[in-house]
Design a protein around this motif. Structure first.
Motif, PDB file in Angstrom:
ATOM      1  N   ARG A 162      28.905  44.448  34.188  1.00 19.91           N
ATOM      2  CA  ARG A 162      30.244  44.113  33.708  1.00 19.91           C
ATOM      3  C   ARG A 162      31.221  44.179  34.875  1.00 19.91           C
ATOM      4  O   ARG A 162      31.003  44.923  35.826  1.00 19.91           O
ATOM      5  N   TRP A 163      32.306  43.412  34.769  1.00 20.24           N
ATOM      6  CA  TRP A 163      33.348  43.404  35.784  1.00 20.24           C
ATOM      7  C   TRP A 163      34.650  42.957  35.142  1.00 20.24           C
ATOM      8  O   TRP A 163      34.658  42.475  34.006  1.00 20.24           O
ATOM      9  N   SER A 164      35.750  43.123  35.869  1.00 22.73           N
ATOM     10  CA  SER A 164      37.029  42.677  35.347  1.00 22.73           C
ATOM     11  C   SER A 164      37.879  42.113  36.470  1.00 22.73           C
ATOM     12  O   SER A 164      37.653  42.399  37.644  1.00 22.73           O
ATOM     13  N   VAL A 165      38.850  41.302  36.063  1.00 21.33           N
ATOM     14  CA  VAL A 165      39.893  40.837  36.968  1.00 21.33           C
ATOM     15  C   VAL A 165      41.228  41.167  36.318  1.00 21.33           C
ATOM     16  O   VAL A 165      41.383  41.059  35.103  1.00 21.33           O
ATOM     17  N   GLU A 166      42.169  41.592  37.147  1.00 20.67           N
ATOM     18  CA  GLU A 166      43.529  41.864  36.690  1.00 20.67           C
ATOM     19  C   GLU A 166      44.431  40.820  37.320  1.00 20.67           C
ATOM     20  O   GLU A 166      44.420  40.630  38.537  1.00 20.67           O
ATOM     21  N   ALA A 167      45.212  40.128  36.498  1.00 24.32           N
ATOM     22  CA  ALA A 167      46.159  39.124  36.982  1.00 24.32           C
ATOM     23  C   ALA A 167      47.479  39.797  37.343  1.00 24.32           C
ATOM     24  O   ALA A 167      47.746  40.929  36.931  1.00 24.32           O
ATOM     25  N   THR A 168      48.322  39.108  38.087  1.00 23.02           N
ATOM     26  CA  THR A 168      49.602  39.689  38.485  1.00 23.02           C
ATOM     27  C   THR A 168      50.520  39.925  37.295  1.00 23.02           C
ATOM     28  O   THR A 168      51.456  40.707  37.391  1.00 23.02           O
ATOM     29  N   ASP A 169      50.258  39.270  36.149  1.00 25.79           N
ATOM     30  CA  ASP A 169      51.073  39.529  34.960  1.00 25.79           C
ATOM     31  C   ASP A 169      50.618  40.784  34.216  1.00 25.79           C
ATOM     32  O   ASP A 169      51.158  41.128  33.181  1.00 25.79           O
ATOM     33  N   GLY A 170      49.589  41.488  34.747  1.00 25.18           N
ATOM     34  CA  GLY A 170      49.105  42.723  34.139  1.00 25.18           C
ATOM     35  C   GLY A 170      47.971  42.535  33.155  1.00 25.18           C
ATOM     36  O   GLY A 170      47.424  43.502  32.642  1.00 25.18           O
ATOM     37  N   THR A 171      47.565  41.297  32.887  1.00 23.44           N
ATOM     38  CA  THR A 171      46.472  41.040  31.963  1.00 23.44           C
ATOM     39  C   THR A 171      45.146  41.281  32.664  1.00 23.44           C
ATOM     40  O   THR A 171      44.959  40.894  33.813  1.00 23.44           O
ATOM     41  N   VAL A 172      44.225  41.927  31.956  1.00 19.76           N
ATOM     42  CA  VAL A 172      42.899  42.209  32.484  1.00 19.76           C
ATOM     43  C   VAL A 172      41.873  41.477  31.631  1.00 19.76           C
ATOM     44  O   VAL A 172      41.914  41.555  30.402  1.00 19.76           O
ATOM     45  N   MET A 173      40.971  40.745  32.276  1.00 21.03           N
ATOM     46  CA  MET A 173      39.867  40.097  31.579  1.00 21.03           C
ATOM     47  C   MET A 173      38.589  40.780  32.029  1.00 21.03           C
ATOM     48  O   MET A 173      38.293  40.825  33.221  1.00 21.03           O
ATOM     49  N   GLU A 174      37.830  41.322  31.068  1.00 21.63           N
ATOM     50  CA  GLU A 174      36.549  41.959  31.374  1.00 21.63           C
ATOM     51  C   GLU A 174      35.442  41.084  30.832  1.00 21.63           C
ATOM     52  O   GLU A 174      35.550  40.563  29.724  1.00 21.63           O
ATOM     53  N   GLN A 175      34.380  40.929  31.629  1.00 27.26           N
ATOM     54  CA  GLN A 175      33.272  40.077  31.209  1.00 27.26           C
ATOM     55  C   GLN A 175      31.944  40.742  31.474  1.00 27.26           C
ATOM     56  O   GLN A 175      31.825  41.608  32.349  1.00 27.26           O
ATOM     57  N   GLY A 176      30.938  40.312  30.706  1.00 27.29           N
ATOM     58  CA  GLY A 176      29.588  40.825  30.840  1.00 27.29           C
ATOM     59  C   GLY A 176      28.574  39.698  30.843  1.00 27.29           C
ATOM     60  O   GLY A 176      28.933  38.515  30.981  1.00 27.29           O
ATOM     61  N   PRO A 177      27.298  40.032  30.685  1.00 23.28           N
ATOM     62  CA  PRO A 177      26.222  39.050  30.787  1.00 23.28           C
ATOM     63  C   PRO A 177      26.424  37.829  29.896  1.00 23.28           C
ATOM     64  O   PRO A 177      26.762  37.953  28.722  1.00 23.28           O
ATOM     65  N   GLY A 178      26.248  36.649  30.498  1.00 26.26           N
ATOM     66  CA  GLY A 178      26.343  35.393  29.765  1.00 26.26           C
ATOM     67  C   GLY A 178      27.750  34.849  29.651  1.00 26.26           C
ATOM     68  O   GLY A 178      27.944  33.746  29.162  1.00 26.26           O
ATOM     69  N   GLU A 179      28.746  35.601  30.119  1.00 30.34           N
ATOM     70  CA  GLU A 179      30.123  35.114  30.019  1.00 30.34           C
ATOM     71  C   GLU A 179      30.503  34.365  31.298  1.00 30.34           C
ATOM     72  O   GLU A 179      29.981  34.645  32.375  1.00 30.34           O
ATOM     73  N   ILE A 180      31.429  33.415  31.135  1.00 31.93           N
ATOM     74  CA  ILE A 180      31.801  32.506  32.213  1.00 31.93           C
ATOM     75  C   ILE A 180      33.299  32.604  32.452  1.00 31.93           C
ATOM     76  O   ILE A 180      34.086  32.707  31.511  1.00 31.93           O
ATOM     77  N   GLN A 181      33.676  32.538  33.721  1.00 36.45           N
ATOM     78  CA  GLN A 181      35.091  32.555  34.095  1.00 36.45           C
ATOM     79  C   GLN A 181      35.327  31.444  35.103  1.00 36.45           C
ATOM     80  O   GLN A 181      34.481  31.170  35.952  1.00 36.45           O
ATOM     81  N   PHE A 182      36.491  30.826  35.020  1.00 33.38           N
ATOM     82  CA  PHE A 182      36.891  29.857  36.030  1.00 33.38           C
ATOM     83  C   PHE A 182      38.058  30.441  36.800  1.00 33.38           C
ATOM     84  O   PHE A 182      39.073  30.825  36.209  1.00 33.38           O
ATOM     85  N   ASN A 183      37.922  30.541  38.119  1.00 28.61           N
ATOM     86  CA  ASN A 183      38.979  31.059  38.978  1.00 28.61           C
ATOM     87  C   ASN A 183      39.745  29.903  39.591  1.00 28.61           C
ATOM     88  O   ASN A 183      39.172  29.100  40.315  1.00 28.61           O
TER      89      ASN A 183
END
Length: 190
Positions: free
Chosen positions: A119-140
């Motif tokens: 699992r991992w997460s990213v925090e945006a400058t607006d304070g929102t955190v998205m956490e993801q785990g196996p099988g999940e997809i993110q576009f940066n």
């Protein structure tokens, strides 16, 4: 969409100073296994980290719906097949060790990040955190992020989460002309 509010994690570099920290909001992925929002016809839900026109980074969830029911490898029977937007520039694997914290930075360019394990997460400058785990997809797509707040944060902060390393497949796509996109569900910059 419901959001869970959490406080800044103590002891992590880049955390807001006391009194400066707006509550972080964790946006749960509104999907089922492996990001499927619906199965028939399939809709694949993915998270997006993007920069708006003012250079502030945000998190949102979007859907890929461009599936065709066809044989991918004849004579195999038909299945749902789709391709995310963008021409592939490169592919890489990444392993975030336990305790990894990547300081504030923007993605080097538009890229899909597929979590294979951990699992991992990213925090945006607006304070929102998205956490993801196996099988999940993110576009940066936060390359257009600019310094925000008193400490000049730009892009996102990456954190490994949990007791096991995080394994990712990173698929970089070629930027299109016209600069960085600011629409969250437009995964390839215009």
């Amino acid at each position: 969409m419901a959001a869970l509010l959490i406080a800044a994690l103590p002891g992590i570099d880049g955390a807001w100073a006391a009194g400066d920290n707006p509550a972080l909001s964790v946006v749960p992925a509104p999907s089922g296994p492996a990001g499927l929002a619906t199965a028939d016809p399939p809709v694949l839900r993915y998270g997006v980290l993007y920069a708006d026109a003012a250079g502030r980074s945000h998190v949102q969830y979007c859907d890929l719906k461009n599936f065709a029911f066809k044989s991918y490898a004849p004579p195999a029977p038909p299945q749902y097949v789709g391709a995310p937007p963008g021409d592939v520039a490169s592919m890489a694997y990444a392993v975030l060790p336990v305790g990894y914290v990547g300081p504030w930075h923007a993605a080097p360019g538009p890229q899909w990040v597929i979590t294979l394990s951990g699992r991992w997460s990213v925090e945006a400058t607006d304070g929102t955190v998205m956490e993801q785990g196996p099988g999940e997809i993110q576009f940066n797509a936060d390359a257009g992020s600019t310094p925000q707040g008193p400490d000049g944060r730009a892009g996102h902060l990456t954190r490994q989460v949990g007791p096991a390393p995080t394994v990712q497949l990173i698929v970089s796509v070629k930027p299109q002309s016209g600069g960085a996109g600011t629409e969250p569900c437009q995964p390839v910059p215009r």
